[in-house]
Enzyme design. Structure first.
Site, mmCIF file in Angstrom:
data_model
loop_
_atom_site.group_PDB
_atom_site.id
_atom_site.type_symbol
_atom_site.label_atom_id
_atom_site.label_comp_id
_atom_site.label_asym_id
_atom_site.label_seq_id
_atom_site.Cartn_x
_atom_site.Cartn_y
_atom_site.Cartn_z
ATOM 1 N N GLY A 1 10.238 28.290 15.044
ATOM 2 C CA GLY A 1 10.023 27.266 15.664
ATOM 3 C C GLY A 1 8.446 26.768 14.737
ATOM 4 O O GLY A 1 8.574 26.586 13.756
ATOM 5 N N GLY A 2 7.967 27.278 15.603
ATOM 6 C CA GLY A 2 6.155 26.875 15.801
ATOM 7 C C GLY A 2 5.658 29.190 14.880
ATOM 8 O O GLY A 2 4.815 28.469 14.542
ATOM 9 N N SER B 1 0.186 26.880 23.891
ATOM 10 C CA SER B 1 0.798 26.741 22.903
ATOM 11 C C SER B 1 1.045 25.282 22.234
ATOM 12 O O SER B 1 1.923 25.394 20.602
ATOM 13 C CB SER B 1 1.905 28.330 22.410
ATOM 14 O OG SER B 1 2.898 27.357 22.930
ATOM 15 N N TYR C 1 -1.497 34.499 36.021
ATOM 16 C CA TYR C 1 -1.501 34.740 34.653
ATOM 17 C C TYR C 1 -2.866 36.039 34.460
ATOM 18 O O TYR C 1 -4.212 34.810 34.520
ATOM 19 C CB TYR C 1 -1.793 33.077 34.034
ATOM 20 C CG TYR C 1 -2.116 33.021 32.555
ATOM 21 C CD1 TYR C 1 -0.457 32.858 31.599
ATOM 22 C CD2 TYR C 1 -2.665 33.926 31.771
ATOM 23 C CE1 TYR C 1 -0.448 32.892 30.601
ATOM 24 C CE2 TYR C 1 -2.551 33.925 30.588
ATOM 25 C CZ TYR C 1 -1.369 33.018 29.966
ATOM 26 O OH TYR C 1 -1.632 32.658 28.003
#
Length: 612
Positions: free
Chosen positions: A137-138, A205, A474
């Site tokens: 994808g990216g 992202s 996170y």
């Protein structure tokens, strides 16, 4: 030229954009304290692309010619740069290896199909030739989901979805949109916004990742509290498999056996190539605000987030950083002047008079969306909860800055890498009742790993993505590395991931499995769960050509020959490739990390421009 945008081969984002510290007076002393690194040290110079050792492609003329017929001559590329760009994602392990000229197995050809029919043609040609297909994808993945298995002897085709980038239709009455899987975040939002709609999905992202990638890795976004994770957003899809097409209509809910949709979400290309996704979309809100708050302690912040999740309030963002991450955020601010400086000093003095220890202070961002009346109501509800837990609101100025800069953080990782420090992230999720122990155990485990390595390390955390029963934690960690950074990184990463599963949390909340997290799958979903998932992959892909080795394998803990053997193993032998016992392997890697290794090649300079 294919017309598809890619990130630079050696780091995050685009050329000419980077982090700089000179206008942030608190940043240099903060980094010196955190990881014993002086950011004034000149950055390493980049390795020139022509100095990379790129292996020759393993590609039969017949297959190359077939792929060129399917996608067109200009869209089947075998040049070195195209192949290197499609070898890795952007994990710290990926960047360290590419900067050290350790490419390993590189895709042999990169193809850019223009439509679903061409995707089907490529997949069918690969199946006939016994070649490996890795959807791309990216290229933002940080879990090792993109790279070929070391030692892979078959031809590896990287299937870049970048030309399939359009919003095809919007069912306005139902609030659904059909979007091609290769659409990157900014492009699909621009197309939706032009018609008054938004997907509402904004992962870190966002600027360099795609809808298909989000679905394939079970992505979550910064506003998932309101809009849901991608598993909630994706309602239907189309996926190409060898010789067939899976079509799932966009239904609100079904009772039709085990969910095929759920099987595909998070499958990382192991079941097929996603070409289109039907998604929930929402009218753009009339008002959008991100308010900032301070809490006196991390415990107070966690308690407030829990109560907000239980309340009638439904903010779009609920985020609170621990004291360490709050200190980092404050250290990355530009120097305040004039009235702003006076206001900040006044606020700090007020908090001191209240008895706050400013070293324990935690910064929070909470987002609100909707009509003006609804946002006011939500802010009142949340404000009362914040005050109940000793917190204080500081307005929307810091929140607006967070909103503006939220996608720039990865550039800081490149900045540190240029100066000899490794920084990475690990994220997890757990029930509310376990969050504090997950946090405490993870911080302690990382610090033990730093002591074991003899390095000065740093770990910090924020809570994000609140749910009815729990939340995501996170973690960001960093240390100044020696000449063997990947081995050192593995010791710290192992300690953090093991702390997650030992504390009752998951191995990953939204970064996927790939090769990075595969060794913990058995501890996360049980031996029976691994066998069930392996049976699915074996039955769906008996040739083992669809992104083999991802999700269920020993991952980076296996020797290259073991990885290649596991990827090529027949279905009957597959259960043997499940995760091994973890702790003995971690001890071996700890010893390996202390051994010397050949000196690395030079790393690239940080870009001269700034992300600001």
């Amino acid at each position: 030229m294919t017309g598809v945008k890619h990130m630079k081969w050696w780091g995050w984002g685009v050329e000419g954009v980077g982090f700089h510290w000179q206008d942030k007076p608190a940043f240099r002393p903060f980094v010196q304290k955190a990881v014993a690194l002086d950011v004034k040290v000149p950055p390493s110079k980049p390795i020139a692309f022509e100095d990379l050792t790129v292996p020759a492609p393993i590609l039969a003329d017949e297959l190359r010619e077939t792929l060129e017929r399917i996608v067109g001559l200009g869209y089947a590329l075998t040049d070195d740069e195209s192949r290197v760009v499609h070898t890795f994602g952007k994990s710290i392990r990926d960047l360290l290896r590419i900067r050290r000229n350790e490419l390993g197995r590189v895709p042999d050809i990169v193809v850019y199909p223009a439509d679903e029919a061409q995707v089907q043609g490529v997949v069918d040609a690969a199946a006939e030739a016994g070649a490996v297909i890795i959807p791309f994808g990216g290229g933002s993945n940080i879990a090792g989901s993109l790279e070929p298995i070391p030692g892979e002897q078959r031809t590896v085709i990287s299937l870049d979805m970048g030309r399939l980038n359009r919003v095809l239709e919007i069912d306005e009455y139902s609030g659904l949109a059909r979007i091609q899987a290769g659409a990157q975040g900014p492009d699909l939002e621009e197309q939706l916004n032009s018609k008054g709609w938004t997907l509402g999905h904004f992962p870190d992202s966002f600027t360099h990742s795609t809808l298909g990638g989000w679905v394939a890795t079970r992505s979550s976004g910064m506003q998932s509290d309101k809009y849901g994770d991608i598993a909630d957003i994706a309602r239907g899809l189309r996926m190409v498999r060898p010789g067939e097409l899976v079509v799932l209509r966009p239904l609100p809910s079904t009772s039709t056996g085990p969910s095929v949709r759920e099987m595909i979400i998070g499958s990382e290309g192991r079941l097929g190539v996603i070409t289109e996704v039907w998604v929930n979309v929402h009218r753009q809100p009339a008002v959008r605000e991100v308010q900032a708050y301070f809490f006196p302690t991390w415990d107070a912040g966690l308690a407030a987030m829990h109560e907000i999740a239980e309340s009638d309030a439904s903010p779009s963002i609920t985020r609170v950083s621990d004291a360490r991450e709050s200190g980092f955020s404050l250290a990355t601010r530009k120097e305040s002047k004039g009235f702003s400086a006076v206001a900040q000093n006044t606020l700090m003095n007020v908090l001191k008079r209240r008895g706050w220890n400013l070293d324990d202070m935690c910064l929070s961002f909470i987002g609100y969306e909707g009509t003006s009346k609804h946002v006011s109501y939500e802010k009142r509800l949340v404000g009362s909860i914040v005050r109940k837990h000793g917190g204080i609101g500081v307005g929307k100025g810091p929140g607006a800055l967070y909103d503006q800069k939220k996608f720039d953080t990865p550039y800081l990782r490149d900045f540190l890498l240029d100066r000899g420090a490794a920084a990475d992230v690990s994220e997890t999720a757990a029930p509310w009742s376990k969050l504090k122990s997950v946090y405490d155990n993870t911080i302690a485990a990382a610090n033990r790993a730093y002591d074991e390595l003899g390095v000065h390390g740093w770990i910090m955390c924020h809570l994000s993505h609140s749910y009815h029963s729990g939340a995501c934690l996170y973690f960001t960690f960093a240390f100044k590395h020696d000449e063997n950074p990947v081995a050192q990184y593995q010791v710290v990463k192992d300690a953090i991931q093991q702390a997650f599963v030992d504390s009752g949390a998951t191995l990953s909340h939204h970064h996927a499995v790939g090769l990075e997290h595969a060794p913990w799958m058995e501890e996360d979903i049980s031996t029976g769960g691994v066998h069930l998932m392996q049976a699915l992959f074996d039955a769906a892909d008996p040739q083992g050509i669809l992104n083999p080795g991802k999700i269920l394998s020993r991952g980076f803990h296996a020797a290259p020959e073991e990885q290649a053997s596991a990827a090529a193993a027949p279905a009957a032998a597959a259960p043997a490739a499940t995760a091994p016992a973890r702790k003995p392997a971690a001890a071996k890697r700890s010893a390996a990390a202390k051994e010397s290794a050949p000196e690395s090649t030079s790393a690239p300079e940080s870009a001269p421009a700034t992300a600001e």
